[in-house]
Design a protein around this motif. Structure first.
Motif, short mmCIF file in Angstrom:
data_model
loop_
_atom_site.label_atom_id
_atom_site.label_comp_id
_atom_site.label_asym_id
_atom_site.label_seq_id
_atom_site.Cartn_x
_atom_site.Cartn_y
_atom_site.Cartn_z
N ILE A 205 0.84 -1.20 0.00
CA ILE A 205 0.00 0.00 0.00
C ILE A 205 0.88 1.25 0.00
O ILE A 205 1.81 1.37 0.80
N ILE A 206 0.56 2.16 -0.89
CA ILE A 206 1.27 3.43 -0.98
C ILE A 206 0.32 4.55 -0.55
O ILE A 206 -0.83 4.63 -1.01
N GLN A 207 0.81 5.39 0.32
CA GLN A 207 0.02 6.52 0.81
C GLN A 207 -0.06 7.61 -0.27
O GLN A 207 0.95 8.00 -0.85
N PHE B 211 -7.67 3.40 -12.51
CA PHE B 211 -6.52 2.60 -12.92
C PHE B 211 -5.47 3.50 -13.55
O PHE B 211 -5.80 4.43 -14.29
N SER B 212 -4.20 3.21 -13.25
CA SER B 212 -3.12 4.02 -13.79
C SER B 212 -1.84 3.19 -13.85
O SER B 212 -1.56 2.40 -12.94
N ASP B 213 -1.07 3.37 -14.92
CA ASP B 213 0.21 2.66 -15.03
C ASP B 213 1.34 3.41 -14.33
O ASP B 213 2.52 3.09 -14.51
N SER B 214 0.99 4.45 -13.54
CA SER B 214 2.02 5.16 -12.76
C SER B 214 2.47 4.32 -11.56
O SER B 214 3.46 4.66 -10.91
N ILE B 215 1.72 3.26 -11.25
CA ILE B 215 2.12 2.33 -10.20
C ILE B 215 2.24 0.94 -10.83
O ILE B 215 1.73 0.71 -11.93
N ASN B 216 2.91 0.02 -10.13
CA ASN B 216 3.04 -1.32 -10.70
C ASN B 216 1.86 -2.19 -10.27
O ASN B 216 1.05 -1.81 -9.42
N GLU B 217 1.81 -3.37 -10.84
CA GLU B 217 0.63 -4.22 -10.64
C GLU B 217 0.52 -4.81 -9.23
O GLU B 217 -0.51 -5.39 -8.87
N HIS B 218 1.56 -4.64 -8.41
CA HIS B 218 1.53 -5.15 -7.04
C HIS B 218 1.42 -4.02 -6.02
O HIS B 218 1.74 -4.20 -4.84
N GLN B 219 0.96 -2.86 -6.49
CA GLN B 219 0.80 -1.72 -5.59
C GLN B 219 -0.65 -1.26 -5.56
O GLN B 219 -1.40 -1.43 -6.53
N LEU B 220 -1.00 -0.65 -4.43
CA LEU B 220 -2.34 -0.11 -4.22
C LEU B 220 -2.16 1.30 -3.67
O LEU B 220 -1.61 1.48 -2.58
N LEU B 221 -2.56 2.29 -4.44
CA LEU B 221 -2.42 3.68 -4.02
C LEU B 221 -3.72 4.11 -3.35
O LEU B 221 -4.79 4.08 -3.98
N ILE B 222 -3.64 4.49 -2.08
CA ILE B 222 -4.84 4.82 -1.30
C ILE B 222 -4.69 6.20 -0.69
O ILE B 222 -3.64 6.54 -0.14
N SER B 223 -5.76 6.98 -0.79
CA SER B 223 -5.75 8.34 -0.23
C SER B 223 -5.41 8.32 1.26
O SER B 223 -5.86 7.44 2.00
N ASP B 224 -4.66 9.32 1.67
CA ASP B 224 -4.22 9.41 3.06
C ASP B 224 -5.39 9.43 4.03
O ASP B 224 -5.35 8.82 5.10
N ASN B 225 -6.47 10.14 3.66
CA ASN B 225 -7.60 10.24 4.59
C ASN B 225 -8.28 8.88 4.81
O ASN B 225 -8.79 8.59 5.89
N ILE B 226 -8.25 8.00 3.80
CA ILE B 226 -8.84 6.66 3.93
C ILE B 226 -7.96 5.78 4.81
O ILE B 226 -8.46 5.03 5.66
N LYS C 104 -6.25 3.63 -6.28
CA LYS C 104 -5.76 3.48 -7.64
C LYS C 104 -5.07 2.12 -7.79
O LYS C 104 -4.27 1.70 -6.95
N LEU C 105 -5.39 1.42 -8.90
CA LEU C 105 -4.79 0.13 -9.24
C LEU C 105 -4.11 0.21 -10.60
O LEU C 105 -4.44 1.08 -11.42
N HIS C 106 -3.18 -0.70 -10.86
CA HIS C 106 -2.56 -0.79 -12.19
C HIS C 106 -3.56 -1.40 -13.17
O HIS C 106 -4.38 -2.26 -12.79
N PRO C 107 -3.53 -1.00 -14.45
CA PRO C 107 -4.49 -1.52 -15.45
C PRO C 107 -4.49 -3.04 -15.56
O PRO C 107 -5.52 -3.64 -15.95
N LYS C 108 -3.37 -3.71 -15.24
CA LYS C 108 -3.35 -5.17 -15.31
C LYS C 108 -4.32 -5.82 -14.32
O LYS C 108 -4.64 -7.00 -14.44
N ASN C 109 -4.76 -5.05 -13.34
CA ASN C 109 -5.69 -5.57 -12.34
C ASN C 109 -7.14 -5.27 -12.67
O ASN C 109 -8.02 -5.45 -11.83
N LYS C 110 -7.40 -4.85 -13.93
CA LYS C 110 -8.79 -4.55 -14.31
C LYS C 110 -9.67 -5.79 -14.27
O LYS C 110 -10.89 -5.67 -14.18
N SER C 111 -9.06 -6.96 -14.32
CA SER C 111 -9.86 -8.18 -14.26
C SER C 111 -10.53 -8.34 -12.89
O SER C 111 -11.52 -9.06 -12.75
N LEU C 112 -9.98 -7.66 -11.87
CA LEU C 112 -10.57 -7.74 -10.53
C LEU C 112 -11.90 -7.01 -10.49
O LEU C 112 -12.81 -7.40 -9.77
#
Length: 448
Positions: free
Chosen positions: A4-6, A45-60, A15-23
């Motif tokens: 998880i990335i803050q 979805f964004s390719d600014s992160i890799n497929e094993h990362q999850l970008l989550i807002s700080d407030n969440i 935010k997820l990587h496009p490769k995880n759109k199957s989820l």
């Protein structure tokens, strides 16, 4: 698993990587679930992160109290995205005891890489039911240690605390019932059952594998059972480790009472009246069982029985992790290791003491396992959610298998260490956690 990335530059966003759109097939608003807390977010979805990362807002992250120090699985159920697992282990009565248990807790996280998520251990004293928070220990996988903290309620809970013989039993029951109201079937090793309840559940379908048993109400019950069998046991219905067990034997001129776990002591009575007076003084009505004595196989004056390490696995199916033979102390009436007995792998005992062939041992193990699964299915059909059982069986001198007990509060898998098979202990505890993970990642409103 996902790290998880803050994200400090957004609000209510994941935010997820496009490769995880199957989820999930399209970006939309969903509920993020962590423990019992939820928050509505927008997923993109964004390719600014890799497929094993999850970008989550700080407030969440702050709202849900999600640590970024672990890797997580994610599951989608309808409009929910579950981040986890978030598992709680109720391990002790007090916080002081909890800190003393850290070496034991480490055995649950030896294979943490197969688990992931958040693991917390806590005590009864650390629970705040009104705020739905817990003060306890969190496992930090990168540091490989436990750290004190305060946390929201987890997604699943299993209990390893033993309170049935203490004044904390009521507090334990109250807290577990409140957890059950919130988590439903996502708690296990609760409710608990005692020896008498076990017998009542199994008697109808499995009476052929059960010693004749009745509840002690008055001394006359002992007299009648002893005349029927000549040798009987009296056991506390909530007893453990062979404590407070006695064996009575009837001969033509006297009644002998054998007791003592390590050092055998015998008290004799020549009249029923004197025995009745002794029983009235020693026993509390409704708190003891009277049980037919089984002529178990012995070696070197040691009673032998077998512990089956039954645990549920990552898909919720029962597994027999190992069968350990228990040898009681010489001339003792019990087989418990804590009473001075010893342990070894069941197959070794069956070869060297019972003189069974490999084929006979395989057949015996198949029968023992089938019997355990049948008994467990009956218990769970009666509303008991088990996931960790010490299933004790005995084999009499004719080769018949008997059910002795089903330990369901916190069966001591440390017996595997005594049998020089420490890896079995780690495997059993890993399965405990993986089953808790399965429950933690299920739909939050499934409370059947």
């Amino acid at each position: 698993m996902f790290s998880i990335i803050q994200d400090k530059g957004s609000t209510n966003h994941v935010k997820l990587h496009p490769k995880n759109k199957s989820l999930m097939k399209e970006s939309k608003n969903i509920n993020v679930v962590y423990g019992i807390r939820t928050a509505n977010v927008t997923v993109s979805f964004s390719d600014s992160i890799n497929e094993h990362q999850l970008l989550i807002s700080d407030n969440i992250l702050k709202l849900l109290f999600i640590p970024t120090t672990s890797s997580y699985d994610i599951r989608f159920h309808g409009g929910d995205m579950i981040i986890g697992p978030f598992i709680g282990i109720l391990a002790s009565v007090t916080n002081t005891q909890l800190l003393e248990l850290v070496p034991s807790l480490n055995s649950y996280v030896k294979y943490y890489d197969k688990i992931g998520g958040t693991l917390i251990a806590f005590s009864l004293d650390g629970i705040d039911q009104k705020k739905q928070t817990i003060k306890g220990l969190i496992y930090l996988p990168r540091k490989k240690n436990w750290e004190i903290g305060s946390f929201p309620f987890p997604s699943s809970v299993f209990s390893i605390v033993e309170t049935s013989l203490s004044e904390n039993w009521i507090t334990f029951q109250q807290n577990m019932k409140q957890f059950h109201e919130i988590l439903g079937k996502r708690i296990f090793n609760f409710p608990n059952f005692d020896k008498w309840t076990m017998f009542q559940m199994l008697e109808k379908s499995m009476h052929e594998n059960l010693p004749n048993t009745q509840l002690y109400i008055k001394p006359l019950d002992v007299k009648q059972m002893l005349k029927r069998h000549q040798s009987i046991y009296i056991k506390p219905i909530n007893g453990r480790l062979g404590k407070y067990v006695c064996k009575l034997s009837l001969t033509s001129d006297r009644i002998s009472v054998h007791f003592g776990r390590r050092r055998k002591r015998i008290k004799t009575f020549k009249t029923w009246r004197k025995l009745s007076k002794f029983l009235t003084y020693k026993l509390q009505s409704g708190q003891y069982l009277i049980q037919q004595s089984i002529d178990l196989f012995t070696y070197d004056h040691r009673i032998i029985d077998f512990r089956m390490m039954m645990v549920k696995n990552e898909i919720g199916k029962w597994e027999n992790i190992g069968i350990i033979a228990r040898y009681g102390p010489s001339n003792s009436i019990v087989s418990n290791i804590t009473a001075g007995g010893k342990a070894e792998l069941g197959v070794k005992t069956l070869q060297s003491v019972f003189h069974l062939s490999s084929r006979e041992i395989k057949s015996l193990f198949v029968n023992m396992n089938a019997m355990a699964l049948r008994a467990l299915s009956i218990v769970e059909a009666n509303g008991y959610h088990c996931g960790n059982i010490g299933f004790d069986v005995g084999i009499d001198k004719s080769g018949k298998i008997w059910i002795i007990e089903m330990n369901n509060q916190n069966p001591d898998h440390y017996i595997a260490v005594k049998a020089n098979k420490k890896e079995l202990l780690y495997q059993a505890k890993l399965k405990n956690i993986l089953y808790a993970k399965k429950l933690a990642m299920e739909k939050t409103k499934d409370k059947s």
